[in-house]
Structures are given as C-alpha cells and as structure tokens.
Design a protein around this motif. Structure first.
Motif, mmCIF file in Angstrom:
data_model
loop_
_atom_site.group_PDB
_atom_site.id
_atom_site.type_symbol
_atom_site.label_atom_id
_atom_site.label_comp_id
_atom_site.label_asym_id
_atom_site.label_seq_id
_atom_site.Cartn_x
_atom_site.Cartn_y
_atom_site.Cartn_z
ATOM 1 N N SER A 1 -3.400 7.455 -9.395
ATOM 2 C CA SER A 1 -3.752 6.914 -8.130
ATOM 3 C C SER A 1 -4.522 5.288 -8.329
ATOM 4 C CB SER A 1 -4.657 7.858 -7.279
ATOM 5 O OG SER A 1 -4.154 8.994 -7.084
ATOM 6 N N ILE A 2 -5.289 5.671 -9.433
ATOM 7 C CA ILE A 2 -6.119 4.308 -9.894
ATOM 8 C C ILE A 2 -5.129 3.180 -10.384
ATOM 9 C CG2 ILE A 2 -7.912 3.500 -11.483
ATOM 10 C CD1 ILE A 2 -9.361 4.781 -9.679
ATOM 11 N N GLN A 3 -4.228 3.690 -10.994
ATOM 12 C CA GLN A 3 -3.148 2.643 -11.677
ATOM 13 C C GLN A 3 -2.553 1.905 -10.441
ATOM 14 O OE1 GLN A 3 -2.883 1.231 -14.318
ATOM 15 N NE2 GLN A 3 -0.813 0.506 -14.233
ATOM 16 N N ALA A 4 -1.914 2.974 -9.288
ATOM 17 C CA ALA A 4 -1.450 2.269 -8.315
ATOM 18 C C ALA A 4 -2.220 1.197 -7.384
ATOM 19 C CB ALA A 4 -0.878 3.206 -7.370
ATOM 20 N N VAL A 5 -3.605 1.505 -7.192
ATOM 21 C CA VAL A 5 -4.433 0.893 -6.377
ATOM 22 C C VAL A 5 -4.457 -0.663 -7.115
ATOM 23 C CG1 VAL A 5 -6.706 0.686 -5.546
ATOM 24 C CG2 VAL A 5 -5.370 3.013 -5.032
ATOM 25 N N CYS A 6 -4.837 -0.461 -8.479
ATOM 26 C CA CYS A 6 -5.257 -1.667 -9.104
ATOM 27 C C CYS A 6 -4.165 -2.471 -9.168
ATOM 28 C CB CYS A 6 -5.579 -1.358 -10.446
ATOM 29 S SG CYS A 6 -7.198 -0.589 -11.012
ATOM 30 N N VAL A 7 -2.575 -2.116 -9.336
ATOM 31 C CA VAL A 7 -1.547 -2.865 -9.418
ATOM 32 C C VAL A 7 -1.336 -3.516 -8.321
ATOM 33 C CG1 VAL A 7 0.887 -2.848 -9.848
ATOM 34 C CG2 VAL A 7 -0.449 -1.632 -11.291
ATOM 35 N N CYS A 8 -1.414 -2.726 -7.126
ATOM 36 C CA CYS A 8 -1.117 -3.467 -5.614
ATOM 37 C C CYS A 8 -2.341 -4.433 -5.326
ATOM 38 C CB CYS A 8 -1.141 -2.160 -4.523
ATOM 39 S SG CYS A 8 0.293 -1.172 -4.750
ATOM 40 N N LEU A 9 -3.413 -4.084 -5.763
ATOM 41 C CA LEU A 9 -4.240 -5.003 -5.108
ATOM 42 C C LEU A 9 -4.314 -6.439 -6.207
ATOM 43 C CD1 LEU A 9 -7.704 -3.013 -4.443
ATOM 44 C CD2 LEU A 9 -5.900 -4.005 -2.744
ATOM 45 N N GLY A 10 -4.072 -6.047 -7.331
ATOM 46 C CA GLY A 10 -3.711 -7.169 -8.170
ATOM 47 C C GLY A 10 -2.744 -7.839 -7.893
ATOM 48 N N GLY A 11 -1.468 -7.295 -7.551
ATOM 49 C CA GLY A 11 -0.507 -8.110 -7.013
ATOM 50 C C GLY A 11 -0.764 -8.909 -5.884
ATOM 51 N N ALA A 12 -1.403 -8.404 -4.987
ATOM 52 C CA ALA A 12 -2.019 -9.305 -3.729
ATOM 53 C C ALA A 12 -2.757 -10.190 -4.285
ATOM 54 C CB ALA A 12 -2.614 -8.278 -2.710
ATOM 55 N N ALA B 1 -2.548 3.566 1.589
ATOM 56 C CA ALA B 1 -2.120 4.672 1.532
ATOM 57 C C ALA B 1 -2.656 5.655 0.223
ATOM 58 C CB ALA B 1 -0.770 4.945 1.472
ATOM 59 N N THR B 2 -2.707 4.997 -0.872
ATOM 60 C CA THR B 2 -2.989 5.610 -2.182
ATOM 61 C C THR B 2 -4.524 5.844 -2.267
ATOM 62 O OG1 THR B 2 -1.244 4.636 -3.185
ATOM 63 C CG2 THR B 2 -2.814 5.551 -4.529
ATOM 64 N N LEU B 3 -5.323 5.006 -1.631
ATOM 65 C CA LEU B 3 -6.833 5.183 -1.400
ATOM 66 C C LEU B 3 -7.146 6.376 -0.702
ATOM 67 C CD1 LEU B 3 -8.308 1.637 -1.154
ATOM 68 C CD2 LEU B 3 -8.634 3.269 -2.811
ATOM 69 N N GLY B 4 -6.167 6.663 0.348
ATOM 70 C CA GLY B 4 -6.779 7.901 1.019
ATOM 71 C C GLY B 4 -6.434 9.236 0.336
ATOM 72 N N PHE B 5 -5.311 9.173 -0.346
ATOM 73 C CA PHE B 5 -5.016 10.337 -1.487
ATOM 74 C C PHE B 5 -6.185 10.388 -2.495
ATOM 75 C CE2 PHE B 5 -3.064 11.744 -5.246
ATOM 76 C CZ PHE B 5 -2.731 12.935 -5.009
ATOM 77 N N LEU B 6 -6.662 9.273 -3.193
ATOM 78 C CA LEU B 6 -7.519 9.255 -4.131
ATOM 79 C C LEU B 6 -8.639 9.750 -3.969
ATOM 80 C CD1 LEU B 6 -8.256 8.193 -6.921
ATOM 81 C CD2 LEU B 6 -8.723 6.058 -6.128
ATOM 82 N N PHE B 7 -9.220 9.947 -2.702
ATOM 83 C CA PHE B 7 -10.469 10.583 -2.407
ATOM 84 C C PHE B 7 -10.346 12.149 -2.667
ATOM 85 C CE2 PHE B 7 -12.787 13.556 0.746
ATOM 86 C CZ PHE B 7 -13.947 12.918 0.565
ATOM 87 N N TRP B 8 -9.130 12.835 -2.614
ATOM 88 C CA TRP B 8 -9.056 14.108 -2.977
ATOM 89 C C TRP B 8 -8.589 14.441 -4.312
ATOM 90 C CZ3 TRP B 8 -10.414 17.753 0.486
ATOM 91 C CH2 TRP B 8 -10.385 17.176 1.835
ATOM 92 N N ASN B 9 -8.053 13.252 -4.949
ATOM 93 C CA ASN B 9 -7.597 13.390 -6.417
ATOM 94 C C ASN B 9 -8.446 12.916 -7.394
ATOM 95 O OD1 ASN B 9 -5.094 11.523 -8.438
ATOM 96 N ND2 ASN B 9 -5.072 13.924 -8.173
ATOM 97 N N PHE B 10 -9.632 12.032 -6.910
ATOM 98 C CA PHE B 10 -10.349 11.543 -8.052
ATOM 99 C C PHE B 10 -11.123 12.806 -8.764
ATOM 100 C CE2 PHE B 10 -14.550 9.510 -9.574
ATOM 101 C CZ PHE B 10 -14.164 8.415 -9.862
#
Length: 340
Positions: A161-172, A193-202
């Motif tokens: 989840s962290i990786q996906a958020v970093c890549v997406c925001l970095g790409g933006a 969408a990934t941040l919402g899931f990360l709340f439960w996956n952190f």
C-alpha cells in the motif's frame, strides 16, 4: 468538477469498503493462517484489496464519463484491472492453476496495450528508438512481471500500500513539474483508493490485500507508467525509478533463485524485505524504510530525470545501484537457512 473534493470521497469509500470486506472475510473464514512461509504470526482476514479495486474503478468510470480522464486509458485500465482483480479474487477463494493465471495475465496486458497503443518510441542517450512489434511484446512482459512482482512483494503489513501511494503521488508530481498535470488524475485516484485501504493494512494489519488487490495494483501501476511513456520518455524513466524498490528486490530475488535451480513458482520468503522484517522482528521499520527510500532517494532522482537534468537510463542506474546493494545486504534470494 471539483477534483480535490472527490479524492477524499474515494479514500473514504475505500476505507468503508475495506471494513465491509473485513467483516465478510471473518464471516466466511477467509483467513491467512501463518505457516512456515509466512511473514506474520497471527491469523488475519484477507481479500481487502477488493475495496481498492471497486472504489478506484467506480471513480475511474465517473471521471471518464465527465471527460476528466482519457477514455482510452479508462478502458485499458478498467478492463485489464477488473480482469486481474476477478482472477485474483477467484484464486483467493480457491485455486487456479498457474498456467491459467498466466494466460489471464497476458490477456489483460494485451487488452491494456491495445487501448494504450502499445509501447511508444523511446529516447535512449539522445537517440529515438522505435522497437515496433518487439516493443509491444516487451511491454506485455513488463506488465505481467509488474503484476506478479507486486504479488510477491505484498508479504508484510503495509508495504504494498505504501509503495503504491508513493509511486502514484510521485508520478503526479512528475507531471506537475513538467507542466502536464492533467495526465495525473489516474494516479491520484489510485492513491486515494489505496490510502483508504492502508488505514486497515498499516502495521499491525487488520486485513491483508490478497491476490485480487496486489495483482490489480501491479498492472495498474504498469499501465500508468506506460501512459507516462506516451507523454515523454523521460517520464517513463521517472516512473521506473519510482517503482525501483519493488522492481529491484523482486527481480534480484527471482534471478538468484533461478540461477540456483529453485522452483520459482513455489512460495518462499526470501525477498530482501522479508529477511529484513525477520531481522528487526517487526514489519513497521521495514515498511517505513520503504517510505523513506521512496521520498528521500528515488523521488528526487525521478524529478531530475523528468526535467531532463539526467539521462533516463543513467538515472535508473544511479537509482537502482544502492537498492541492489541493499538486496545483497539482506540476502535477497538466498537459501532461507541463511536467515540470521
């Protein structure tokens, strides 16, 4: 359309859907039970990545209908992502033979490449290189590898989840600094969408992503990186730098196991991040280290490449070199008896 209003809505929708998926998994006993190959010690519900898929695809359809996202990108990502998510969901609930999963992976990649237009001509050391049909084939293998490596790397709490958020925001951010921020919406929606899931996956995770979510994220990030290639070769190299942590660990581990003659399709826990989590006794330090590497090391290099301050291939080499050293340091791909 107020974009900044809808991004939090997507995140909250994903958060609530993950809560629902957790209740569903508990009711159906869809639990990831620890075994000798696991990196966790407590039975945990799985399949929460479906919340990422549903919230993202619904937002993608809405934004495409309103003209906020390119129609071809939406069709490519939507069709390929939904196909991979369904395949993963079925595999989470039973078992699908590896050959059929692989066939589905290539079919989804072909669908995405059809709508994207395949792989564009790339700039290498100042020269424009058009690989034609070979480039399209390489792009298909690239997407299949990304979706599979994302599954391999989704092995400790929060890391995927962290990786996906970093890549997406970095790409933006790469789009923003190069003046083409209108192309960033797909990545921003996926990050929300990934941040919402990360709340439960952190760490410590209360639900795992499952194959449906990890495969979906892998192919979605791959498609977004190829979208960037159509904007600019430099942006593609920037995305490859942002994806570096997962690409290097998974690829180095696979190559080492192949050279040793291991059955690479069998489950294992010999990735560098898995050895690191066992060394430190917790998932959190490793997941936060991935976050730090992305922000402190990879993002500045990706920006430099996107702005043309550094050749793309040179930037990738510089970015990946210390990651390879880390993979070696943490025994990536080594026999698991080496663990210490």
């Amino acid at each position: 359309m107020q974009v900044w209003f809808w991004l939090p809505v997507v995140a909250v929708a994903s958060l609530l859907l993950t809560w629902g998926m957790r209740r569903y998994a508990l009711a159906r006993s869809l639990m990831d039970v620890p075994n000798a190959r696991s990196s966790h010690s407590v039975p945990t519900p799985r399949g929460g990545g479906v919340a990422i898929v549903i919230s993202f695809l619904l937002a993608l359809l809405m934004f495409a209908a309103l003209g906020q996202i390119d129609r071809d990108l939406a069709l490519g990502m939507g069709g390929a992502g939904a196909g991979i998510a369904i395949l993963g969901f079925l595999d989470d609930h039973g078992h699908i033979a590896a050959r059929w999963r692989l066939l589905g992976h290539f079919a989804a990649s072909a669908w995405a490449l059809f709508w994207l237009g395949g792989l564009p001509a790339l700039q290498l050391f100042g020269f424009v290189v058009d690989l034609g049909v070979i480039g399209h084939i390489l792009a298909a293998f690239y997407l299949v590898w990304l979706l599979n490596l994302y599954n391999f790397m989704d092995g400790i709490d929060g890391i995927a989840s962290i990786q996906a958020v970093c890549v997406c925001l970095g790409g933006a951010l790469l789009y923003a600094v190069t003046g083409v921020d209108d192309a960033a919406m797909g990545g921003l929606l996926l990050a929300a969408a990934t941040l919402g899931f990360l709340f439960w996956n952190f760490p410590p995770a209360r639900i795992f992503m499952g194959d449906a979510g990890s495969g979906f994220l892998g192919i979605a990030l791959g498609i977004l990186s190829l979208q960037a290639a159509w904007v600019s070769s430099q942006l593609l190299w920037g995305w490859l730098i942002l994806l570096g942590v997962f690409i290097v660990d998974a690829t180095f581990t696979l190559m080492r196991r192949l050279l040793r003659g291991d059955k690479v399709y069998e489950a294992h826990r010999s990735h560098a991040y898995q050895y690191a989590s066992r060394k430190y006794g917790r998932h959190l330090p490793v997941t936060l280290s991935v976050l730090a590497i992305n922000i402190i090391w990879l993002l500045p290099l990706a920006i430099g490449v996107a702005l043309g301050w550094l050749d793309g291939l040179v930037g990738v080499f510089i970015a990946y070199s210390p990651l390879v050293c880390l993979a070696i340091r943490f025994n990536a791909g080594a026999l698991e008896t080496v663990d210490r």
